[in-house]
Write a protein that holds these residues in place. Structure first.
Motif, PDB file in Angstrom:
ATOM      1  N   TRP A 330      -0.667   8.833  -9.432  1.00  0.00           N
ATOM      2  CA  TRP A 330      -0.083   8.745  -7.991  1.00  0.00           C
ATOM      3  C   TRP A 330       0.084   9.908  -7.358  1.00  0.00           C
ATOM      4  O   TRP A 330      -0.608  10.056  -6.380  1.00  0.00           O
ATOM      5  N   ASP A 361      -0.880   2.831  -6.947  1.00  0.00           N
ATOM      6  CA  ASP A 361      -1.045   2.231  -6.007  1.00  0.00           C
ATOM      7  C   ASP A 361      -2.275   2.416  -5.116  1.00  0.00           C
ATOM      8  O   ASP A 361      -2.755   3.508  -5.263  1.00  0.00           O
ATOM      9  N   TRP A 405      -1.076  -0.688 -11.561  1.00  0.00           N
ATOM     10  CA  TRP A 405      -0.123  -0.950 -10.620  1.00  0.00           C
ATOM     11  C   TRP A 405      -0.125  -2.156  -9.828  1.00  0.00           C
ATOM     12  O   TRP A 405      -0.952  -2.407  -9.302  1.00  0.00           O
ATOM     13  N   ARG A 437       9.526  -0.006   4.300  1.00  0.00           N
ATOM     14  CA  ARG A 437       8.192   0.475   3.986  1.00  0.00           C
ATOM     15  C   ARG A 437       6.982  -0.465   4.528  1.00  0.00           C
ATOM     16  O   ARG A 437       6.249  -0.716   3.658  1.00  0.00           O
ATOM     17  N   LYS A 470       2.244  -1.386 -14.547  1.00  0.00           N
ATOM     18  CA  LYS A 470       3.578  -1.035 -13.811  1.00  0.00           C
ATOM     19  C   LYS A 470       3.788  -1.878 -12.698  1.00  0.00           C
ATOM     20  O   LYS A 470       3.214  -1.989 -11.911  1.00  0.00           O
ATOM     21  N   ASP A 472       6.216  -2.713  -9.615  1.00  0.00           N
ATOM     22  CA  ASP A 472       7.100  -1.745  -8.579  1.00  0.00           C
ATOM     23  C   ASP A 472       7.708  -2.770  -7.723  1.00  0.00           C
ATOM     24  O   ASP A 472       7.454  -4.136  -7.677  1.00  0.00           O
ATOM     25  N   ASN A 474       9.646  -2.182  -3.929  1.00  0.00           N
ATOM     26  CA  ASN A 474       9.834  -0.960  -3.202  1.00  0.00           C
ATOM     27  C   ASN A 474      10.732  -1.264  -1.677  1.00  0.00           C
ATOM     28  O   ASN A 474      10.476  -0.230  -0.721  1.00  0.00           O
ATOM     29  N   CYS A 520       9.873  -0.732 -12.160  1.00  0.00           N
ATOM     30  CA  CYS A 520       9.936   0.549 -11.394  1.00  0.00           C
ATOM     31  C   CYS A 520      10.220  -0.037  -9.917  1.00  0.00           C
ATOM     32  O   CYS A 520      10.132  -1.272  -9.612  1.00  0.00           O
ATOM     33  N   SER A 522      11.061   2.099  -6.484  1.00  0.00           N
ATOM     34  CA  SER A 522      11.279   3.442  -5.569  1.00  0.00           C
ATOM     35  C   SER A 522      11.732   4.605  -6.704  1.00  0.00           C
ATOM     36  O   SER A 522      12.358   5.038  -6.259  1.00  0.00           O
ATOM     37  N   GLY A 523      11.053   4.114  -7.631  1.00  0.00           N
ATOM     38  CA  GLY A 523      11.725   5.293  -8.840  1.00  0.00           C
ATOM     39  C   GLY A 523      12.459   4.320  -9.752  1.00  0.00           C
ATOM     40  O   GLY A 523      12.008   3.201 -10.191  1.00  0.00           O
ATOM     41  N   ASP A 542      11.211   8.644  -9.103  1.00  0.00           N
ATOM     42  CA  ASP A 542      10.212   9.453  -8.338  1.00  0.00           C
ATOM     43  C   ASP A 542      10.335  10.834  -8.366  1.00  0.00           C
ATOM     44  O   ASP A 542       9.506  11.687  -8.075  1.00  0.00           O
ATOM     45  N   GLU A 598       1.973  13.031 -14.200  1.00  0.00           N
ATOM     46  CA  GLU A 598       1.811  12.582 -12.798  1.00  0.00           C
ATOM     47  C   GLU A 598       1.268  13.571 -12.224  1.00  0.00           C
ATOM     48  O   GLU A 598       1.639  13.983 -11.158  1.00  0.00           O
TER      49      GLU A 598
HETATM   50  C1  DGJ Z   1       6.994   3.917  -5.755  1.00  0.00           C
HETATM   51  C2  DGJ Z   1       6.919   4.392  -7.247  1.00  0.00           C
HETATM   52  O1  DGJ Z   1       8.414   4.791  -7.508  1.00  0.00           O
HETATM   53  C3  DGJ Z   1       6.046   5.517  -7.284  1.00  0.00           C
HETATM   54  O2  DGJ Z   1       5.984   5.888  -8.559  1.00  0.00           O
HETATM   55  C4  DGJ Z   1       4.650   4.977  -6.642  1.00  0.00           C
HETATM   56  O3  DGJ Z   1       4.202   3.927  -7.842  1.00  0.00           O
HETATM   57  C5  DGJ Z   1       4.731   4.295  -5.522  1.00  0.00           C
HETATM   58  N1  DGJ Z   1       6.008   3.449  -5.281  1.00  0.00           N
HETATM   59  C6  DGJ Z   1       3.359   3.815  -5.038  1.00  0.00           C
HETATM   60  O4  DGJ Z   1       3.511   3.102  -3.872  1.00  0.00           O
END
Ligand code: DGJ
Length: 722
Positions: A330, A361, A405, A437, A470, A472, A474, A520, A522-523, A542, A598
């Motif tokens: 990423w 992503d 991801w 987002r 992974k 995610d 967000n 995950c 957004s972190g 993140d 990373e």
């Molecule tokens: C948020 C995640 O926390 C990041 O590590 C990464 O995967 C991004 N999203 C990708 O959009």
């Protein structure tokens, strides 16, 4: 051994170290009498006197007397003036509930919860305490379990409408704990994006104090956790009781100090995102809450939560397995990659000893930024003309595992999925959807959406050799509406979303047991025990700046063990803070969790590559201890310039000490670090310095640790018993 003893007026749950005592007062009110260190017998008289109640447990319910009764599951409407655990609205629009004892049953083993994550297994005993409101026809069964190896009481509640009228649950807390005094500090974990889980400590004062989320996820801002510690409690000593939810959606965790200076701790679903209609014959289950008590300070509290995670929350083949050292692309490429660029990064990763390459992503649809394609889980042939399988096989050919991801719960307005199925998005008719987002949230309360999400991920996993996912998420909830739910059930949507998500995750876990899942948001925005039940590790934040990570991982470790924390070395200047820290500090902090990278290692100078190789080799030899050893916090980044922690293997023969100072201080002596968790009778060698010391000396006098100069100075030392 866990044991539950039922007498005429008492139910006593206990193991070798803790006791939880429930009293059945006259008329069948279930009263909370005690939770703490194990007691052999409990007279109840003193506690009842403290509450101003007759010592024999008799009770007059006139004059709002319930307001002074320490209850197991207080309900609103009949004299209870504090915030209660339960609000039930009857068909006539009134809200009142009068729960009285019906039965108490004991069973061997730990209860399970249909469709919800819950602790499991081990040597445990379950109590089913059934209460009933005759007028409403509502049965509430309070579920309790006690384990032998962890000092945890697990709790949930089951609601059954056995009457003839519809009932609406407007609140159905998971846990309520009435305490006879309020001489406590409240500890919560609060943060934001890139600074998750700051430790916040405040003295209890009259009124309510709480943390909560209406974000549809447990959230970056608050964790579903609350601890009450006696004033003066430190890492090493003092009395703490703490609770956490095994749940990942909107929640409430708070304390109310009411009359008689008594405190009430409560955790559960957030009422602003909840009601539940119970038609006659229907049932509802509250998510699980877990409660612990320790007299060994925050260290003791964390040990119990870590034990719970290791033995009773995380499932599957990765539960106790060495986690692969990964490299995620990423921050190395963001959306700008093609196959060759990825393979160049992967080749270098393989060369230094990395074990898993993760494509983040941007691999699907036409996703060149975050404004499109979520929902179109089809490889982007512009970037990867040979497809995913080919890339995965080439990565495997390098001796690496391959990870991918997904953000499966989302839908981009610019996606084929949205063009075909706009009804799949959560929405309120007539309102322009609020994007976060640039994306909307799928309505996971719908069975068709659940099937879509399952198949979207499962198809990719079946068609390609993928070892790791992974997962995610967000954005926060807004426009909380479903085109399928009737008005009277619309407020069920946030919880129905979670049930839908958990169902999808359960199916994926069952069908792909060999895939390692990391969650995950957004972190670390959904770092909770609920997610850990389905995915054994969580991306912590993140923010990969070594100094910020000292705080983030310290706070996270209050509840979550090292094996649950994704923690990586990233490039400098750091992308979140702009700070330059030495590679050693970044590695020392990151190796205290699920270690990884990373960044593009091709961009590191040769000297740092040598350091990276050495660190990876070291992590491989120490991995069992680093991930599954007992974690002790020593020096807090919230209290000064220094952070130190130590992880000690189960047999106490191996330990890894991490010490980092954020800003160099002139003329400062090297500190004596008083270690914890070692065997006082053993002699240890510090591998890096060659010195030899007794475990007792290291813990009582301490180890004088010299730091290199400069900011973000850091050492990691290996201690081995002779
Ligand atoms: C948020 C995640 O926390 C990041 O590590 C990464 O995967 C991004 N999203 C990708 O959009």
């Amino acid at each position: 051994m866990p044991d539950i003893i039922i007498t005429e007026k008492q139910i006593h749950l206990r193991n070798d170290r803790i006791s939880y005592v429930i009293g059945i007062l006259e008329g069948g009110i279930a009263a909370h009498l005690y939770f703490g260190k194990r007691v052999e017998a409990f007279s109840a008289a003193s506690v009842l006197r403290r509450w101003g109640l007759p010592e024999d447990g008799s009770l007059s319910l006139q004059n709002c007397a319930l307001n002074h009764v320490p209850q197991e599951y207080p309900a609103y409407g009949l004299g209870e003036m504090r915030e209660g655990a339960l609000i039930v609205r009857a068909a006539d629009g009134t809200a009142s509930c009068d729960l009285r004892f019906v039965s108490a049953e004991i069973a061997d083993g730990k209860y399970g919860l249909e469709g919800l994550p819950a602790s499991f297994g081990g040597n445990a005993k379950t109590l089913r305490l059934k209460l009933r409101d005759e007028l409403l026809g509502l049965d509430v069964t309070l579920l309790y379990a006690i384990f032998d190896n962890c000092d945890i009481i697990a709790r949930s509640a089951l609601f059954e409408n056995r009457g003839g009228q519809p009932l609406t649950l407007e609140r159905a807390a998971s846990l309520c704990l009435d305490l006879p005094d309020c001489d406590y500090d409240l500890i919560t974990l609060s943060g934001d994006w890139a600074r998750e889980r700051d430790v916040i400590r405040r003295k209890l004062t009259p009124g309510e104090m709480s943390v909560s989320s209406i974000r549809g996820a447990s959230s970056l801002l608050a964790s579903p956790f609350a601890a009450l510690a006696r004033p003066g409690t430190t890492e090493a000593s003092g009395e703490v009781l703490a609770a956490a939810l095994v749940y990942s959606g909107s929640f409430y965790a708070g304390v109310e100090v009411g009359s008689r200076h008594a405190a009430r701790l409560m955790l559960g679903l957030n009422d602003r995102h909840f009601t539940w209609l119970l038609q006659p014959g229907e049932a509802f289950t509250a998510p699980e809450a877990v409660l612990t008590w320790s007299e060994d300070g925050f260290d003791g509290m964390s040990a119990q939560f870590h034990c719970l995670c290791a033995e009773h929350i995380v499932r599957g083949k990765f539960a106790h397995a060495p986690r692969p050292i990964l490299l995620n692309n990423w921050e190395a490429t963001y959306f700008g990659f093609d196959e060759e660029k990825l393979l160049t990064i992967a080749r270098k990763a393989a060369e230094v000893g990395v074990e898993l390459f993760v494509l983040d992503d941007g691999w699907f649809g036409h996703r060149d930024s975050d404004n499109s394609s979520l929902g179109d889980w089809v490889v982007d042939r512009r970037k990867l003309p040979n497809g995913l399988r080919s890339l995965a096989e080439k990565v495997h050919g390098l001796g690496l595992k391959f990870g991918l991801w997904f953000e499966p719960e989302m839908i981009s307005p610019d996606s084929d999925l949205y063009r075909t199925h706009p009804e799949y998005a959560m929405q309120i008719r007539g309102r322009t959807p609020i994007e976060g987002r640039n994306q909307l949230i799928l309505d996971l309360s719908r069975a068709d959406v659940q099937d879509f999400v399952y198949s979207a991920v499962a198809d990719v996993l079946r068609e390609n050799p993928i070892d790791y996912v992974k997962w995610d998420m967000n954005r926060n909830f807004s426009n909380v509406g479903s085109l399928q739910l009737p008005p009277e059930r619309m407020r069920e949507l946030p919880h129905r979303y979670m049930l839908g998500l958990y169902g999808v995750l359960e199916r994926l876990q069952a069908d792909f047991p060999d895939v390692l899942f990391e969650s995950c948001s957004s972190g670390g925005g959904r770092f909770d025990l609920g997610m850990l039940y389905y995915m054994p590790q969580t991306w912590c934040s993140d923010n990969t700046d070594a100094l910020c990570r000292c705080r983030i991982q310290w706070g996270t470790s209050l509840v979550f063990p090292p094996f649950s924390m994704g923690s990586h070395v990233s490039a400098v200047p750091n992308h979140q803070t702009g700070r330059i820290t030495p590679i050693r500090a970044r590695a020392n902090v990151a190796m205290s969790g699920c270690f990884g990278f990373e960044l593009d290692l091709n961009k590191l100078p040769e000297s740092e590559i040598e350091e990276v190789k050495a660190v990876i080799a070291r992590v491989k030899t120490l991995r069992q201890t680093l991930l599954y050893g007992r974690f002790h916090r020593l020096l807090s980044p919230f209290e000064g310039h220094d952070t130190a922690w130590i992880t000690v293997s189960e047999d106490r023969r191996e330990a890894v000490l991490m010490f980092t100072r954020d800003l160099a201080q002139p003329d400062t002596d090297a500190p004596m670090l008083r270690l914890r968790g070692l065997d006082p009778a053993l002699i240890y060698t510090v591998e890096e310095t060659g010195e030899t010391c007794g475990g007792d000396e290291l813990m009582r006098s301490g180890l004088c640790v010299a730091l290199p100069g400069g900011d973000a100075a850091s050492v990691s030392l290996t201690l081995r018993a002779l």
